[in-house]
Write an enzyme that holds these catalytic residues in place. Structure first.
Site, PDB file in Angstrom:
ATOM      1  N   GLY A  47      -7.066  12.681   4.482  1.00 16.11           N
ATOM      2  CA  GLY A  47      -8.026  12.924   3.398  1.00 16.11           C
ATOM      3  C   GLY A  47      -9.400  12.515   3.914  1.00 16.11           C
ATOM      4  N   LEU A 101     -12.792   9.728   7.472  1.00 16.73           N
ATOM      5  CA  LEU A 101     -12.223  11.000   7.931  1.00 16.73           C
ATOM      6  C   LEU A 101     -10.800  10.780   8.447  1.00 16.73           C
ATOM      7  CD1 LEU A 101     -15.355  12.252   9.969  1.00 16.73           C
ATOM      8  CD2 LEU A 101     -14.851  12.593   7.545  1.00 16.73           C
ATOM      9  N   ARG A 136      -6.472  16.591  16.572  1.00 18.72           N
ATOM     10  CA  ARG A 136      -6.187  16.625  18.024  1.00 18.72           C
ATOM     11  C   ARG A 136      -5.688  17.998  18.445  1.00 18.72           C
ATOM     12  NH1 ARG A 136      -2.879  11.127  17.328  1.00 18.72           N
ATOM     13  NH2 ARG A 136      -2.498  12.269  15.426  1.00 18.72           N
ATOM     14  N   ASN A 167       0.870  -1.178   0.000  1.00 21.73           N
ATOM     15  CA  ASN A 167       0.000   0.000   0.000  1.00 21.73           C
ATOM     16  C   ASN A 167       0.910   1.233   0.000  1.00 21.73           C
ATOM     17  OD1 ASN A 167      -1.885   1.984   0.624  1.00 21.73           O
ATOM     18  ND2 ASN A 167      -2.975   0.711   2.114  1.00 21.73           N
ATOM     19  N   HIS A 206     -10.820   6.411  -1.885  1.00 24.78           N
ATOM     20  CA  HIS A 206     -11.041   5.686  -0.621  1.00 24.78           C
ATOM     21  C   HIS A 206     -12.021   4.526  -0.830  1.00 24.78           C
ATOM     22  CE1 HIS A 206     -10.193   9.700   1.693  1.00 24.78           C
ATOM     23  NE2 HIS A 206      -9.083   8.994   1.575  1.00 24.78           N
ATOM     24  N   ARG A 223      -6.173  19.870   2.781  1.00 27.63           N
ATOM     25  CA  ARG A 223      -6.875  20.120   1.508  1.00 27.63           C
ATOM     26  C   ARG A 223      -8.162  20.884   1.754  1.00 27.63           C
ATOM     27  NH1 ARG A 223      -6.965  14.024  -0.579  1.00 27.63           N
ATOM     28  NH2 ARG A 223      -5.373  13.574   0.966  1.00 27.63           N
ATOM     29  N   GLU A 244      -8.024  -1.188   5.019  1.00 28.34           N
ATOM     30  CA  GLU A 244      -7.789  -1.302   3.572  1.00 28.34           C
ATOM     31  C   GLU A 244      -6.989  -2.546   3.207  1.00 28.34           C
ATOM     32  OE1 GLU A 244      -5.708   2.259   2.646  1.00 28.34           O
ATOM     33  OE2 GLU A 244      -7.486   3.211   1.821  1.00 28.34           O
ATOM     34  N   ARG A 252      -2.530  -1.807  -3.663  1.00 25.84           N
ATOM     35  CA  ARG A 252      -3.544  -0.760  -3.728  1.00 25.84           C
ATOM     36  C   ARG A 252      -3.135   0.191  -4.857  1.00 25.84           C
ATOM     37  NH1 ARG A 252      -3.203   4.326  -0.673  1.00 25.84           N
ATOM     38  NH2 ARG A 252      -5.093   5.483  -1.103  1.00 25.84           N
ATOM     39  N   GLY A 293      -8.691   7.926  10.879  1.00 28.59           N
ATOM     40  CA  GLY A 293      -8.144   8.598  12.070  1.00 28.59           C
ATOM     41  C   GLY A 293      -9.106   9.459  12.861  1.00 28.59           C
ATOM     42  N   GLY A 334     -12.492   9.922  12.250  1.00 25.93           N
ATOM     43  CA  GLY A 334     -13.781   9.237  12.405  1.00 25.93           C
ATOM     44  C   GLY A 334     -13.751   8.209  13.528  1.00 25.93           C
ATOM     45  N   GLU A 335     -12.623   7.497  13.647  1.00 27.27           N
ATOM     46  CA  GLU A 335     -12.538   6.445  14.668  1.00 27.27           C
ATOM     47  C   GLU A 335     -12.228   6.987  16.054  1.00 27.27           C
ATOM     48  OE1 GLU A 335      -9.544   3.646  13.338  1.00 27.27           O
ATOM     49  OE2 GLU A 335     -10.430   3.626  11.342  1.00 27.27           O
TER      50      GLU A 335
HETATM   51  P1  ADP Z   1      -4.450   8.817   6.497  1.00 30.96           P
HETATM   52  O1  ADP Z   1      -5.578   9.492   5.802  1.00 30.96           O
HETATM   53  O2  ADP Z   1      -3.123   9.429   6.204  1.00 30.96           O
HETATM   54  O3  ADP Z   1      -4.483   7.303   6.403  1.00 30.96           O
HETATM   55  P2  ADP Z   1      -5.428   8.514   9.224  1.00 30.96           P
HETATM   56  O4  ADP Z   1      -6.669   7.814   8.824  1.00 30.96           O
HETATM   57  O5  ADP Z   1      -4.444   7.761  10.052  1.00 30.96           O
HETATM   58  O6  ADP Z   1      -4.659   9.171   8.022  1.00 30.96           O
HETATM   59  O7  ADP Z   1      -5.864   9.827  10.014  1.00 30.96           O
HETATM   60  C1  ADP Z   1      -4.893  10.712  10.506  1.00 30.96           C
HETATM   61  C2  ADP Z   1      -5.579  11.819  11.255  1.00 30.96           C
HETATM   62  O8  ADP Z   1      -6.392  11.269  12.309  1.00 30.96           O
HETATM   63  C3  ADP Z   1      -4.607  12.748  11.991  1.00 30.96           C
HETATM   64  O9  ADP Z   1      -4.192  13.789  11.172  1.00 30.96           O
HETATM   65  C4  ADP Z   1      -5.450  13.249  13.133  1.00 30.96           C
HETATM   66  O10 ADP Z   1      -6.032  14.496  12.749  1.00 30.96           O
HETATM   67  C5  ADP Z   1      -6.557  12.253  13.283  1.00 30.96           C
HETATM   68  N1  ADP Z   1      -6.586  11.650  14.618  1.00 30.96           N
HETATM   69  C6  ADP Z   1      -5.885  10.599  15.083  1.00 30.96           C
HETATM   70  N2  ADP Z   1      -6.179  10.364  16.389  1.00 30.96           N
HETATM   71  C7  ADP Z   1      -7.100  11.298  16.742  1.00 30.96           C
HETATM   72  C8  ADP Z   1      -7.822  11.601  17.959  1.00 30.96           C
HETATM   73  N3  ADP Z   1      -7.632  10.885  19.072  1.00 30.96           N
HETATM   74  N4  ADP Z   1      -8.688  12.626  17.934  1.00 30.96           N
HETATM   75  C9  ADP Z   1      -8.888  13.356  16.825  1.00 30.96           C
HETATM   76  N5  ADP Z   1      -8.252  13.121  15.663  1.00 30.96           N
HETATM   77  C10 ADP Z   1      -7.373  12.114  15.630  1.00 30.96           C
END
Ligand code: ADP
Length: 412
Positions: A216, A213, A289, A7, A184, A245, A393, A96, A340, A342-343
């Protein structure tokens, strides 16, 4: 069946190995080996996890991207991170591929023709598609004639009706490939399948909105397991506000900046992709964060106001995007938060869902703050379910490879 997944990101390369049996497990299994290269300050930083532990190493910039990937792959069968005894233990390799253009709906075995087609659409995603083609060459060099499979991030969205895929510009745009593709897709599709599993319902009975979320951000409207709309378009720049973005802006801003401020195409590209979004509005960070922390820090009121504004724009755009997806679906059974932000952000989920209370969307105030993975976080009597699903993914790619190889074996 040992399935190796590659990936590639613009500044990272991830890879993992799954040992798969004759049936697919319900929940995603752990990888038996996992490696990641991140290019930071001209250094390739390696992190490799195997059953023997976690290993970290930095290499200097004298190595090219290709050389670094070779080092990573060799560590799968040699040295202290070794997980298999030889390259021939790998049964199939899945890649990917970010852009499959208008032709690749389904994953495909990599052939000379498939590589030429990926190269052909690389003008749409030059950095990504070329890195992925390079990955295929390296695998062929190190692992020999192992079957390789390309899984496309755009493929899932090719089922969008023409009305959703066509830009309201001149029709020649569409004929030239300037249309909405969406991205995505691998994770949106995975989330749809996992949501059906968690809800104990058939995918064909569900109307879902999935919110990816991360750095990207994109939404997908999914009916009968098929994408019927999504927020990203010709490029991953359209739609929601993201980390750096802008998402959708009035195209008139761009012509204004070109005419009045004499910005070049490259400068516009940089502003929209790297200097906008959460970072652009807050002036603080692209990381949610840090935005949340600054928006609560009353000691720095100017920063606090900008951080709050960035958060509010992010949530506003999400709400209007989700509303649009629900309208396209003509209803919604479940909203899925993944990646990141969303979770991990209860604040974002709570703020977004608040405005959909009129549809019967209600978060469980005990569950939401815990950010539990692969869990329904709505109250028992909510009319619309809200789920958190961990982005997977690589596991989705591994499943697609497994399916393709088994189907090919049964046919032969
Ligand atoms: P990518 O799109 O590069 O795969 P991720 O899905 O890992 O990225 O998401 C990264 C983003 O997740 C970080 O920039 C951050 O803003 C967000 N993130 C990670 N942990 C938290 C948290 N505990 N609270 C809020 N946002 C978070």
């Amino acid at each position: 069946m040992n399935v190796l997944v590659l990936n590639s990101g613009s500044s990272s390369q991830k890879s993992c190995l799954y040992a798969m049996g004759d049936t697919l497990p319900d929940a995603p299994p752990a990888c038996v080996w996992e490696g990641k290269i991140e290019w930071i300050d001209h250094k390739a930083q390696f992190t490799i996890k195997s059953s023997r532990g976690v290993f970290r190493q930095d290499l200097t910039s004298s190595r090219s991207r290709g050389e670094a990937i070779e080092v990573l792959l060799r560590s799968l069968w040699s040295g202290e991170t070794q997980a298999i005894s030889s390259p021939s233990d790998v049964d199939v390799v899945g890649h990917r591929v970010v852009h499959g253009g208008p032709q690749f709906l389904e994953p495909a075995f990599v052939t000379a023709g498939v590589k030429a087609a990926i190269e052909g659409v690389s003008v749409f995603a030059p950095l990504h598609n070329r890195a992925e083609l390079e990955g295929m060459e390296i695998v062929a060099k190190l692992l020999g004639p192992v079957p390789q499979v390309a899984v496309f991030d755009t493929g899932f969205h090719l089922t969008m009706p023409l009305a959703a895929a066509t830009y309201p510009g001149p029709y020649e745009w569409f004929e030239q490939g300037i249309r909405r593709y969406g991205f995505h897709g691998i994770n949106h599709q995975y989330c749809a399948q996992r949501a059906a599993q968690l809800l104990g319902k058939s995918l064909s009975s569900l109307k879902l909105v999935t919110c990816h979320l991360g750095n990207g951000c994109s939404l997908a409207a999914i009916r009968d397991g098929r994408s019927v709309d999504t927020t990203m378009g010709f490029t991953p720049l359209e739609g929601l506000m993201m980390g750096t973005r802008s998402g959708s802006v009035d195209p008139g801003i761009l012509t204004y900046l070109m005419r009045q401020r004499h910005l070049s195409g490259q400068q516009l590209d940089e502003v929209l992709n790297q200097k906008s979004g959460l970072l652009g509005v807050s002036g603080i960070s692209s990381d949610m964060r840090e935005i949340l922390a600054a928006s609560q820090n009353g000691n720095k009121p100017a920063k606090m106001a900008r951080a709050k504004l960035a958060f509010d724009v992010y949530v506003h755009r999400l709400q209007s995007g989700i509303g649009a997806m629900i309208a396209v679906l003509g209803g919604v059974d479940a909203l899925v938060f993944t990646a990141g932000v969303g979770e991990n952000s209860p604040e974002v989920r709570a703020a977004v869902c608040e405005n959909f209370a009129f549809l019967g969307m209600r978060l469980d105030p005990g569950k939401n703050p815990q950010s539990p993975g692969d869990t329904d976080i709505s109250v028992p009597d909510a009319a619309v379910r809200v789920l958190i699903i961990r982005a997977q993914e690589d596991w989705m790619i591994a499943q697609q490879c497994w399916n393709l190889v088994r189907t090919a074996t049964l046919r032969s």
